[in-house]
Scaffold this motif. Sequence first.
Motif, short mmCIF file in Angstrom:
data_model
loop_
_atom_site.label_atom_id
_atom_site.label_comp_id
_atom_site.label_asym_id
_atom_site.label_seq_id
_atom_site.Cartn_x
_atom_site.Cartn_y
_atom_site.Cartn_z
N VAL A 208 0.90 -1.18 -0.07
CA VAL A 208 -0.17 0.00 -0.03
C VAL A 208 0.86 1.13 -0.09
CG1 VAL A 208 -1.73 1.24 1.38
CG2 VAL A 208 -1.83 -1.04 1.34
N LEU A 209 0.98 2.02 -1.07
CA LEU A 209 1.80 3.13 -1.25
C LEU A 209 1.00 4.33 -1.06
CD1 LEU A 209 4.53 4.66 -1.97
CD2 LEU A 209 3.60 4.12 -4.38
N LEU A 210 1.53 5.15 0.07
CA LEU A 210 0.88 6.49 0.52
C LEU A 210 1.50 7.57 -0.21
CD1 LEU A 210 -0.55 5.89 3.98
CD2 LEU A 210 -1.63 5.28 1.91
N GLN A 211 1.05 8.62 -0.54
CA GLN A 211 1.56 10.06 -0.75
C GLN A 211 0.85 11.05 -0.45
OE1 GLN A 211 2.83 10.26 -4.97
NE2 GLN A 211 4.48 11.94 -4.23
N LYS A 212 1.28 11.78 0.81
CA LYS A 212 0.59 12.90 1.06
C LYS A 212 -0.95 12.42 1.62
CE LYS A 212 3.17 16.71 -0.57
NZ LYS A 212 3.22 18.03 -1.29
N THR A 244 7.64 10.40 -7.59
CA THR A 244 8.40 11.50 -8.12
C THR A 244 7.76 11.79 -9.48
OG1 THR A 244 10.09 10.12 -9.12
CG2 THR A 244 10.42 11.26 -6.91
N ARG A 245 6.80 11.04 -9.93
CA ARG A 245 6.38 11.35 -11.59
C ARG A 245 5.42 12.42 -11.72
NH1 ARG A 245 2.03 6.37 -12.13
NH2 ARG A 245 0.47 6.72 -10.26
N SER A 246 4.63 12.90 -10.46
CA SER A 246 3.98 14.02 -10.72
C SER A 246 4.59 15.30 -10.11
CB SER A 246 2.54 13.89 -9.86
OG SER A 246 2.83 13.76 -8.58
N GLY A 247 5.87 15.26 -9.85
CA GLY A 247 6.50 16.22 -9.19
C GLY A 247 5.95 16.74 -7.89
N ASP A 248 5.24 15.77 -7.30
CA ASP A 248 4.69 15.79 -6.03
C ASP A 248 5.28 15.47 -4.80
OD1 ASP A 248 2.43 16.84 -4.63
OD2 ASP A 248 1.31 15.05 -4.28
N ASN A 249 6.49 15.11 -4.91
CA ASN A 249 7.30 14.47 -3.85
C ASN A 249 7.76 15.50 -2.80
OD1 ASN A 249 8.99 15.25 -5.99
ND2 ASN A 249 10.75 14.66 -4.77
#
Length: 250
Positions: A208-212, A244-249
Motif C-alpha cells: 500500500v503506497l501512500l503519498q500525502k 516522483t512522477r507528478s513532481g509531488d514528492n
Amino acid sequence: MQQPLLTVEGLTGGYSRQRPVLQDLSFNVRPGEMVGLIGLNGAGKSTTIKHILGLMQPHTGTIHLNGRAIDEEPTTYRRTYAYVPESPLLYEELTVKEHLELAAMAYGVNRESFESRAEQLMEEFQMSAYANRLSAHLSKGMKQKVMIMSAFLVRPELFIIDEPFLGLDPLGIRSLLELMVRVKESGAAILISSHILTTIEKYADRYVLLQKGRLTAKGDLAALREQAGMPGATLDDVFYHLVTRSGDNQ
C-alpha cells in the motif's frame, strides 16, 4: 480467497478536521499475508497505524478487525492485534522477563505457554542472558527486541509493525524476518511499515503506497510495476518513479 482480517474503508482522518492527513484510504490485509505500508516521511503511514490501533478516531470511513469495529467490542478488537512501535516504550523498573509476563497477562496466555514461548524468543533474539536486567539498563536495540518479543509471544491474528529494523543488529534483523515468515505461514496477518524497501520486497505479498495521505498505488509487485510502467523493475525503483512522477514528492 480468504476474507480480510483487517479492512480499512474510505478512511479520512488526522489531527484536524479542517486539514485531514488521510484522504479516502481503503485497503485490506488477509490472514497469512504480509502487506507493506510504504511511503515518504509525512505520507500518513503512522497516522494510518494510529487509526487502526484505535488511538485516533476517523473523520469518515470505517476500520474493522474480523468484522468488528473498535467501538463495538474494544477488548476483543485490541486482543486481535499486537503492535511493535518504531520507538521502544518500556517500563524502566521492569525486567525483560517481566515485560514478557505483562504481555502474556494482557492477552490471557497461560503460564506454561508463556514459559516455553519466552524461553524460545529470548534464545532466538540473543536475550537469555538479559532476562532479569531492568529495561533502564538496556541498549536501544535490546529495548526494540523486548517490544518484538512481547508482540510475538502473544501470537495475535494481526501484527502491526512500524519500522522494526531501526536499531536492530544483523542477527536481530534476521531473527525477526524468520519469525515473520513463520507466523505468516501459520496464518497470521502482518502489516509492516518500513523504508527498507530491498528487505520488504523479499517478504511482502502486497503493498500500500501512500503519498500525502492518499493512496498512490496498491497490489503486489507486478501490479505496482504495471502502474509505474516498469516491467521487471525493483520495488525501490518502482517506488521512486511513483512518488516522483507528478513532481509531488516532498
